[in-house]
Design an enzyme around this catalytic site. Structure first.
Site, PDB file in Angstrom:
ATOM      1  N   LYS A  45       0.800  -1.226   0.000  1.00 19.94           N
ATOM      2  CA  LYS A  45       0.000   0.000   0.000  1.00 19.94           C
ATOM      3  C   LYS A  45       0.833   1.278   0.000  1.00 19.94           C
ATOM      4  O   LYS A  45       0.384   2.320  -0.473  1.00 19.94           O
ATOM      5  CB  LYS A  45      -0.956   0.007   1.190  1.00 19.94           C
ATOM      6  CG  LYS A  45      -2.047  -1.047   1.094  1.00 19.94           C
ATOM      7  CD  LYS A  45      -3.011  -0.959   2.260  1.00 19.94           C
ATOM      8  CE  LYS A  45      -4.104  -2.012   2.138  1.00 19.94           C
ATOM      9  NZ  LYS A  45      -5.100  -1.905   3.214  1.00 19.94           N
ATOM     10  N   ASP A  88      -9.804   2.566   1.843  1.00 24.04           N
ATOM     11  CA  ASP A  88      -9.762   2.072   3.218  1.00 24.04           C
ATOM     12  C   ASP A  88     -10.234   3.145   4.194  1.00 24.04           C
ATOM     13  O   ASP A  88     -10.900   2.853   5.190  1.00 24.04           O
ATOM     14  CB  ASP A  88      -8.338   1.664   3.611  1.00 24.04           C
ATOM     15  CG  ASP A  88      -7.928   0.313   3.053  1.00 24.04           C
ATOM     16  OD1 ASP A  88      -8.807  -0.489   2.698  1.00 24.04           O
ATOM     17  OD2 ASP A  88      -6.710   0.063   2.964  1.00 24.04           O
TER      18      ASP A  88
END
Length: 292
Positions: free
Chosen positions: A84, A120
């Site tokens: 990420k 997220d």
């Protein structure tokens, strides 16, 4: 490195949306079925593939993988542990949410280049809003300052946490996240901690944003004796849904929040980014809940 075969696979159906998930140890992911069944429900073919990568893949290999994905016709990819933050250097632009969080879990391949997003952030914020709307938010202890931890941290301070206490085994990561938060929302809103016992004692809630508790990494990220019945406890791990941390906290009488909501709502937002169509969150939830 073996990824090119996985990227190509079988040719997608003509006109299908082709997307995927890159990460390590992701075979148990519920994301493909959520995306593909929602695609079928709204009336277009959707091909969502898992691209399970080895640990230690270098920068050159990651760059080549992204080239291969674009060449294969992918409209975009989701990104999970451990890429990420590593993927940031391979993108052309970041959305506001990704720039604020400093991590990316969704990449769109567009005519203007590779655009990084972070779903997220919204996924955790929406899960917290729905699952623990009245949770005390004076002091919250966040365990983990990696890519997911960055998204969760920003969501927590934006949800009204007065002071976020950040603990990571990598102190530099914790310090970096705290500096980012205080620069964005004001000094003193976040603090890196080294004494986890003291931090837990001051916390109204505890959030696990580490991989500890996953099937491939069992255990708890904190000594269970430090958890008190007055606290709420959240976990971003979603397989298993009932992690050892949540089971222990529930047994103590804590309010708990599983990783299901974050997993669901980040997928809802990613689906919209990939397709341009707003999905039915309840329908996607039904697919998520259908897993054993």
């Amino acid at each position: 490195m073996g990824t090119e075969v996985e990227v190509m696979g079988e040719a997608p159906l003509p006109g299908a949306v082709l997307a995927g998930l890159i990460g390590h140890g992701i075979q148990a992911s519920r994301t493909p079925r959520m995306h593909m069944e929602e695609g079928a429900a709204v009336g277009f073919p959707y091909d969502y593939r898992l691209i399970d990568l080895p640990l230690g893949m270098g920068e050159i290999a990651l760059a080549q993988l992204l080239n291969n994905l674009e060449d294969a016709g992918y409209c975009g990819i989701n990104v999970t542990v451990p890429y990420k933050r590593e993927i940031l250097t391979h993108l052309d632009a970041l959305s506001d949410d990704a720039r604020a969080v400093g991590a990316v879990n969704t990449v769109l391949f567009t005519k203007d280049g590779r655009i990084g997003h972070n779903t997220d952030y919204w996924g955790f914020a929406e899960s917290l809003r729905r699952g623990l709307p009245d949770a005390a938010r004076d002091h919250v202890l966040l365990l983990g300052a990696g890519g997911a931890g960055h998204a969760v941290a920003h969501a927590l301070v934006d949800a009204g946490v007065r002071q976020l206490l950040v603990r990571d085994m990598n102190q530099a990561l914790a310090d970096e996240l705290v500096d980012e938060l205080n620069a964005r929302v004001g000094p003193g809103r976040a603090r890196a901690v080294t004494d986890i016992g003291e931090a837990a004692g001051a916390a109204d809630g505890i959030v696990n944003a580490t991989p500890v508790g996953m099937l491939k990494m069992p255990g708890m990220p904190i000594d269970g004796a430090l958890i008190a019945p007055r606290q709420w406890v959240a976990d971003i791990v979603y397989f298993p849904l009932e992690t050892e941390l949540l089971a222990h906290a529930r047994a103590k009488g804590c309010a708990v929040l599983s990783g299901a909501g974050m997993a669901l709502f980040q997928a809802v937002r990613a689906f919209e980014l990939f397709t341009g169509v707003t999905p039915d969150a309840d329908r996607m939830k039904a697919v998520f809940d259908s897993f054993d």
